[in-house]
Design an enzyme around this catalytic site. Sequence first.
Site, PDB file in Angstrom:
ATOM      1  N   SER A   1       9.516  -4.139   2.980  1.00  0.00           N
ATOM      2  CA  SER A   1       8.381  -4.311   2.087  1.00  0.00           C
ATOM      3  C   SER A   1       7.867  -5.723   2.318  1.00  0.00           C
ATOM      4  O   SER A   1       8.627  -6.693   2.200  1.00  0.00           O
ATOM      5  CB  SER A   1       8.831  -4.116   0.640  1.00  0.00           C
ATOM      6  OG  SER A   1       7.706  -3.954  -0.181  1.00  0.00           O
ATOM      7  N   GLU A   2       6.588  -5.847   2.667  1.00  0.00           N
ATOM      8  CA  GLU A   2       6.110  -7.124   3.212  1.00  0.00           C
ATOM      9  C   GLU A   2       6.049  -8.260   2.192  1.00  0.00           C
ATOM     10  O   GLU A   2       5.835  -9.401   2.568  1.00  0.00           O
ATOM     11  CB  GLU A   2       4.761  -6.939   3.916  1.00  0.00           C
ATOM     12  CG  GLU A   2       3.592  -6.551   3.031  1.00  0.00           C
ATOM     13  CD  GLU A   2       3.401  -5.049   2.909  1.00  0.00           C
ATOM     14  OE1 GLU A   2       4.367  -4.292   3.142  1.00  0.00           O
ATOM     15  OE2 GLU A   2       2.268  -4.631   2.566  1.00  0.00           O
ATOM     16  N   ASN A   3       6.243  -7.949   0.908  1.00  0.00           N
ATOM     17  CA  ASN A   3       6.332  -9.044  -0.066  1.00  0.00           C
ATOM     18  C   ASN A   3       7.662  -9.780   0.032  1.00  0.00           C
ATOM     19  O   ASN A   3       7.860 -10.780  -0.666  1.00  0.00           O
ATOM     20  CB  ASN A   3       6.095  -8.537  -1.492  1.00  0.00           C
ATOM     21  CG  ASN A   3       7.018  -7.412  -1.892  1.00  0.00           C
ATOM     22  OD1 ASN A   3       7.294  -6.518  -1.103  1.00  0.00           O
ATOM     23  ND2 ASN A   3       7.518  -7.459  -3.098  1.00  0.00           N
TER      24      ASN A   3
END
Lengths: 211, 234
Positions: free
Chosen positions: A46-48
């Site tokens: 998840s790119e966060n």
Amino acid sequence: MPWTRHQIAARAARELEDGWYVNLGIGIPTLVASLLPEGIDITLQSENGMLGLGPYPTPDQVDPDLINAGKETITELPGTSYVSSAESFAMVRGGHMDATILGSLEVAENGDMANWIIPGKMVKGMGGAMDLVSGTPRVIVLMDHCARDGSPKFRKTCSLPLTGLNVVDMLITDLAAFKRTNRQGPFHLVELAPDVSLDHLKAKSEAHFTW
Amino acid sequence: MANKRYDSAEAALDGLLFDGMTVAVGGFGLCGLPETLIIALRDSGVRGLTVISNNAGVDDWGLGLLLQTRQIARMISSYVGENKEFERQHLSGEINLEFCPQGTLAERIRAGGAGIPAFYTRTGAGTVVGEGKEERIFNGERFIMETALTADLALVKAWRADDKGNLLYRKTARNFNPVVATCSRMTVAEIEEFVPTGAIPADAVHTPSVYVRRMTHARINEKRVEKLVTRQED
């Protein structure tokens, strides 16, 4: 009979191989997480800033410090790691991820895609989509084959502002699945949804593809 | 030891604010937001801000609070959905908005903190993001030049800190905070829990103390959830 959203996601899940690191976008791609083939170990990013996404939490597991890139509450797994946004996109930009699966508004026959500006709507921003499609070696797009007004979304060229140039490797719609083995070649039809004819598919596509 | 701890967010920001300044703010959505410092920034009345932040909060929380009071003149962000007031100000031209791909934004902030003035990336090449930017070919592929971002003031939220200013973040509340902490000579951190110096293992520190000038307790620590999604018990 066209594939349902669930069937599109399941078709995408079949493309994933044991040991892969994969980023899933919001919408239909999110469904892929629950449809992974048995015995296949996939690590979701998840790119966060999270590598190793778990399932949604039970009500008593909800933790406001633990969300996915769609800002939904999520859980961790044994082996999860947390990183900063810079590190998260370094692993994307550096080509370390195996695949990214995301939705789109348009895909062109040369692999261009456009998914961040919807005509007539406020532009909300591209988020991480441009980074993901330009940094990941396998980009799989899931979308409806036609827009609500019936116009083809698999096109000769994109009419909307681009997210990435020549980045799409596979396209799965409600009518068919297309793949190309390299980014110089055309898309090749690999599967038709049940009872969808090639003529129907061609009529609903503006893009050139081989079969 | 130099004292970095301030009794309140107001005290921690005292003497640092001026109209037209650039402020970088950590957080992703409403996760890992320096809630106390954002409210203190609003209450200070400082205006004409350029804000570097991945998102713009929601209407009544986070940076949305500074939009309500029209203290932000310009934003550099990757995604600003979930905010109707932002939409109104953007459409009416009251606020200037620069969209930047999320990974490019993180790297521009990282580069700013690391003294690197610019870098090349494939992200955005051939799209509107690349328009007007220097383009170069490396290994046969198109890259665009992106410039570093620095700020007059950086605001971050950390889970734990020692008195020296070593920071530890929690889970995905880390997000942009570690890079934002580096992009200014004046970084103010709000802390959920202060621990004795030495209590954070030296090998585990996320942001080393050199980056942190001032700290204050996270008096406001609501941690709102933007999208609550749950499953039934197994």
